[in-house]
Scaffold this motif. Structure first.
Motif, PDB file in Angstrom:
ATOM      1  N   LEU A 146     -43.520  10.438 -29.168  1.00 27.44           N
ATOM      2  CA  LEU A 146     -44.125  11.539 -28.593  1.00 27.44           C
ATOM      3  C   LEU A 146     -43.287  11.457 -27.158  1.00 27.44           C
ATOM      4  CD1 LEU A 146     -47.375  10.640 -29.856  1.00 27.44           C
ATOM      5  CD2 LEU A 146     -46.871  13.148 -29.845  1.00 27.44           C
ATOM      6  N   ILE A 147     -43.017  12.610 -26.597  1.00 27.89           N
ATOM      7  CA  ILE A 147     -42.616  12.573 -24.974  1.00 27.89           C
ATOM      8  C   ILE A 147     -43.274  13.207 -24.182  1.00 27.89           C
ATOM      9  CG2 ILE A 147     -40.590  12.888 -23.599  1.00 27.89           C
ATOM     10  CD1 ILE A 147     -38.707  12.464 -25.933  1.00 27.89           C
ATOM     11  N   THR A 148     -43.748  12.756 -22.766  1.00 28.07           N
ATOM     12  CA  THR A 148     -44.476  13.682 -22.084  1.00 28.07           C
ATOM     13  C   THR A 148     -43.465  13.757 -20.715  1.00 28.07           C
ATOM     14  OG1 THR A 148     -45.599  11.878 -20.952  1.00 28.07           O
ATOM     15  CG2 THR A 148     -46.522  13.254 -22.857  1.00 28.07           C
ATOM     16  N   ASN A 149     -43.388  15.049 -20.156  1.00 25.58           N
ATOM     17  CA  ASN A 149     -42.518  15.149 -18.843  1.00 25.58           C
ATOM     18  C   ASN A 149     -43.547  15.849 -17.914  1.00 25.58           C
ATOM     19  OD1 ASN A 149     -40.265  15.880 -21.433  1.00 25.58           O
ATOM     20  ND2 ASN A 149     -39.470  14.906 -19.642  1.00 25.58           N
ATOM     21  N   SER A 150     -43.695  14.881 -16.992  1.00 21.54           N
ATOM     22  CA  SER A 150     -44.744  15.512 -15.792  1.00 21.54           C
ATOM     23  C   SER A 150     -44.217  15.648 -14.528  1.00 21.54           C
ATOM     24  CB  SER A 150     -45.707  14.402 -15.925  1.00 21.54           C
ATOM     25  OG  SER A 150     -46.218  13.955 -14.353  1.00 21.54           O
ATOM     26  N   SER A 151     -44.900  16.349 -13.662  1.00 21.37           N
ATOM     27  CA  SER A 151     -44.596  16.678 -12.459  1.00 21.37           C
ATOM     28  C   SER A 151     -45.042  15.479 -11.375  1.00 21.37           C
ATOM     29  CB  SER A 151     -45.193  18.157 -12.125  1.00 21.37           C
ATOM     30  OG  SER A 151     -46.570  17.722 -12.030  1.00 21.37           O
ATOM     31  N   ASN A 152     -44.849  15.757 -10.263  1.00 20.66           N
ATOM     32  CA  ASN A 152     -45.188  14.726  -9.087  1.00 20.66           C
ATOM     33  C   ASN A 152     -46.708  14.345  -9.303  1.00 20.66           C
ATOM     34  OD1 ASN A 152     -42.603  15.873  -7.966  1.00 20.66           O
ATOM     35  ND2 ASN A 152     -42.852  14.239  -6.596  1.00 20.66           N
ATOM     36  N   CYS A 165     -53.023  10.980 -16.555  1.00 24.68           N
ATOM     37  CA  CYS A 165     -53.632   9.999 -17.633  1.00 24.68           C
ATOM     38  C   CYS A 165     -54.409  10.775 -18.779  1.00 24.68           C
ATOM     39  CB  CYS A 165     -54.142   8.724 -16.937  1.00 24.68           C
ATOM     40  SG  CYS A 165     -52.874   8.014 -15.897  1.00 24.68           S
ATOM     41  N   GLU A 166     -55.102  11.643 -18.404  1.00 26.16           N
ATOM     42  CA  GLU A 166     -56.047  12.252 -19.518  1.00 26.16           C
ATOM     43  C   GLU A 166     -55.112  12.899 -20.515  1.00 26.16           C
ATOM     44  OE1 GLU A 166     -59.359  14.109 -18.095  1.00 26.16           O
ATOM     45  OE2 GLU A 166     -60.321  12.478 -17.329  1.00 26.16           O
ATOM     46  N   ALA A 167     -54.035  13.501 -19.891  1.00 29.66           N
ATOM     47  CA  ALA A 167     -52.996  14.427 -20.646  1.00 29.66           C
ATOM     48  C   ALA A 167     -52.248  13.707 -21.578  1.00 29.66           C
ATOM     49  CB  ALA A 167     -52.123  14.969 -19.668  1.00 29.66           C
ATOM     50  N   ILE A 168     -51.924  12.432 -21.087  1.00 30.19           N
ATOM     51  CA  ILE A 168     -51.311  11.252 -21.758  1.00 30.19           C
ATOM     52  C   ILE A 168     -51.913  11.057 -23.118  1.00 30.19           C
ATOM     53  CG2 ILE A 168     -49.939   8.828 -21.943  1.00 30.19           C
ATOM     54  CD1 ILE A 168     -49.330   9.674 -18.893  1.00 30.19           C
ATOM     55  N   HIS A 169     -53.061  10.566 -22.755  1.00 33.67           N
ATOM     56  CA  HIS A 169     -54.049   9.998 -23.797  1.00 33.67           C
ATOM     57  C   HIS A 169     -54.217  11.171 -24.710  1.00 33.67           C
ATOM     58  CE1 HIS A 169     -56.452   6.754 -25.015  1.00 33.67           C
ATOM     59  NE2 HIS A 169     -57.588   7.508 -25.213  1.00 33.67           N
ATOM     60  N   THR A 170     -54.498  12.519 -24.422  1.00 34.29           N
ATOM     61  CA  THR A 170     -54.639  13.489 -25.270  1.00 34.29           C
ATOM     62  C   THR A 170     -53.483  13.599 -26.081  1.00 34.29           C
ATOM     63  OG1 THR A 170     -56.035  14.523 -23.735  1.00 34.29           O
ATOM     64  CG2 THR A 170     -55.254  16.083 -25.438  1.00 34.29           C
ATOM     65  N   ASP A 186     -44.468  24.609 -16.333  1.00 32.37           N
ATOM     66  CA  ASP A 186     -45.514  25.530 -17.173  1.00 32.37           C
ATOM     67  C   ASP A 186     -46.209  24.740 -18.235  1.00 32.37           C
ATOM     68  OD1 ASP A 186     -46.370  27.176 -19.130  1.00 32.37           O
ATOM     69  OD2 ASP A 186     -44.721  28.508 -19.085  1.00 32.37           O
ATOM     70  N   CYS A 187     -47.539  24.304 -18.178  1.00 30.97           N
ATOM     71  CA  CYS A 187     -48.164  23.553 -18.984  1.00 30.97           C
ATOM     72  C   CYS A 187     -48.947  24.213 -20.136  1.00 30.97           C
ATOM     73  CB  CYS A 187     -48.793  22.413 -18.435  1.00 30.97           C
ATOM     74  SG  CYS A 187     -49.736  22.973 -16.799  1.00 30.97           S
ATOM     75  N   GLY A 188     -48.336  25.466 -20.484  1.00 30.92           N
ATOM     76  CA  GLY A 188     -49.166  26.323 -21.601  1.00 30.92           C
ATOM     77  C   GLY A 188     -49.117  25.685 -22.883  1.00 30.92           C
ATOM     78  N   LYS A 189     -48.072  24.942 -23.149  1.00 25.05           N
ATOM     79  CA  LYS A 189     -48.222  24.041 -24.613  1.00 25.05           C
ATOM     80  C   LYS A 189     -49.287  23.361 -24.622  1.00 25.05           C
ATOM     81  CE  LYS A 189     -45.449  21.682 -27.706  1.00 25.05           C
ATOM     82  NZ  LYS A 189     -44.231  20.969 -27.972  1.00 25.05           N
ATOM     83  N   ILE A 190     -49.334  22.352 -23.571  1.00 27.00           N
ATOM     84  CA  ILE A 190     -50.406  21.261 -23.738  1.00 27.00           C
ATOM     85  C   ILE A 190     -51.841  21.886 -23.693  1.00 27.00           C
ATOM     86  CG2 ILE A 190     -50.202  20.654 -21.277  1.00 27.00           C
ATOM     87  CD1 ILE A 190     -51.031  17.736 -22.286  1.00 27.00           C
ATOM     88  N   LYS A 191     -51.887  23.115 -22.830  1.00 27.37           N
ATOM     89  CA  LYS A 191     -53.296  23.576 -22.606  1.00 27.37           C
ATOM     90  C   LYS A 191     -53.771  24.588 -23.881  1.00 27.37           C
ATOM     91  CE  LYS A 191     -53.442  24.599 -17.671  1.00 27.37           C
ATOM     92  NZ  LYS A 191     -53.083  25.885 -16.494  1.00 27.37           N
TER      93      LYS A 191
END
Ligand code: NAD
Ligand code: DAU
Length: 355
Positions: free
Chosen positions: A184-190, A234-239, A302-307
């Motif tokens: 899985l890959i996560t791409n995050s902002s600052n 970090c909560e997003a990564i764990h999710t 745009d974090c619509g997908k994870i939301k």
């Protein structure tokens, strides 16, 4: 108890993740090379906790990674280890290739080959996941009014740092496509928050201000970043690790776009409140300096997908999170003193003298 092999878990985001995972009942094997930005003080809260096992080493060490996998049988691997600072990448690109590209490739191969030796009908093999933590910088730069980055945005990295991260993302994807390795890959902002190494904008400005030193703003200060609190990240990564679909990418952002000059002024305002100075307002220290080479103008996610797919939402507002972060640096003087070592002073000289 599930076991997570975390790499880069002594850095800013990795340490926040390790503290959170241990608190949530996971055992963490923390593999970190302790480069200039790795700091065991970040993990002081869990130094006597048997659920945290720290190993100093390189993700590019195939034998070590295989040994750790055989010894601890991780259910998951989360890869934070990286060279992470854009300005350093402009001065020394190869260091970024070594860790971010080659290191990630070796880590992938070592973990995959260990997993290949497991019983393919067993739970460990079937439920195993490898999560690679990446950045929005792989998508390049936006102009005002452009739609925010999504998982479908084409890669267009502009700095040696983002080129190295984009390359590592491609290798992770290739491991899924070629071998069916569950990535899985996560791409995050600052990110911002406690324990960030003070080469990055928010802690650098905060610590310079406390010393009444100039607050260096690159160019005109109009560049825009989308700020995300490290705990929300970090909560997003764990999710994503627990609920995401393998082979997929998830964009994570704070929906808090601010120009750099707005951020610097906001830090000054918090300091005027918490630590007023007789010599004048902190804003008076703002100094516009020569721009970063190839400085990306704007990032936005745009974090619509994870939301919608995984139900994650950031909990911190930027204003509240920034005020608490500045307060953290004021309250943790021993930490700030220790990280501003000789190496840090040398970096400031290299990047800012005569700028
Ligand atoms: P950081 O520089 O604070 O921490 C990096 C950690 O990795 C350090 O502890 C360092 O010692 C370790 N490390 C470096 N090279 C290593 C190697 N070869 N082997 C093992 N360990 C090694 O960085 P950070 O800001 O915490 O970023 C962590 C990850 O998140 C990186 O992959 C970065 O690209 C990504 N990221 C960061 C941000 C941000 O705003 N900081 C945003 C999105 C993504
Ligand atoms: O977008 C995610 C990325 O955010 C991560 O992948 C990187 O690891 C992380 O370092 C960060 O990159 P940036 O280059 O955006 O962060 P930095 O804190 O270095 O700079 C933020 C903005 O502030 C950027 O536009 C450059 C500017 N800046 C930075 C410094 C250090 C200044 O104006 N002055 C400074 O002294």
């Amino acid at each position: 108890m599930k076991t997570i092999l975390v790499t880069g878990g002594a850095g800013f985001i990795g340490s926040c993740y390790v503290l959170m995972a241990v608190k949530n009942g996971f055992r963490v094997i923390n593999l970190d090379k302790l480069t200039y930005s790795g700091n065991l003080e970040n993990l002081a809260e869990i130094q006597n906790d048997s659920r945290h096992i720290f190993v100093r080493g390189d993700i590019g060490n195939y034998e070590l990674v295989q040994h750790l996998c055989r010894e601890y049988l991780p259910d998951y691997v989360v890869n934070f280890a990286a060279e992470s600072h854009v300005d350093r990448s402009i001065l020394d690109p190869e260091a970024f290739v070594r860790t971010n590209v080659l290191g990630t490739c070796t880590l992938l191969r070592a973990v995959k080959e260990w997993r290949d030796g497991l019983d393919s009908a067993g739970e460990l093999y079937k439920n195993f996941r490898f999560l690679h933590v990446s950045t929005d910088e792989v998508f390049g730069a936006l102009q005002p009014g452009d739609p925010a980055f999504t998982e479908k945005t084409a890669f267009a990295p502009n700095s040696p740092y983002s080129a190295s991260k984009a390359s590592s993302d491609h290798f992770v994807r290739a491991y899924y496509e070629t071998y069916g390795f569950p990535c899985l890959i996560t791409n995050s902002s600052n990110n911002y928050g406690p324990r960030q190494f003070p080469e990055k904008l928010i802690p650098l400005v905060t610590l310079n201000a406390l010393k009444r030193k100039p607050l260096p703003v690159y160019g005109t200060g109009e560049n825009i970043r989308d700020w995300l609190h490290v705990e929300d990240h970090c909560e997003a990564i764990h999710t994503v690790l627990l609920k995401g679909s393998v082979g997929e990418t998830y964009c994570i952002g704070g929906s808090s776009e601010r120009t750099n000059i707005e951020v610097v002024r906001a830090i000054c305002a918090v300091l005027d409140e918490l630590r007023p100075h007789a010599d004048g307002k902190y804003e008076e220290l703002i100094t516009f300096v020569k721009d970063r080479l190839g400085h990306d103008f704007r990032y936005a996610i745009d974090c619509g997908k994870i939301k919608t797919q995984l139900g994650w939402e950031p909990k911190h507002t930027f204003e509240e999170g920034l005020a608490a972060t500045v307060k953290w640096y004021l309250d943790n003087e021993a930490w700030t003193q220790n990280v501003q070592s000789g190496e840090y002073r040398r970096w400031l000289e290299k990047n800012y003298t005569g700028r």
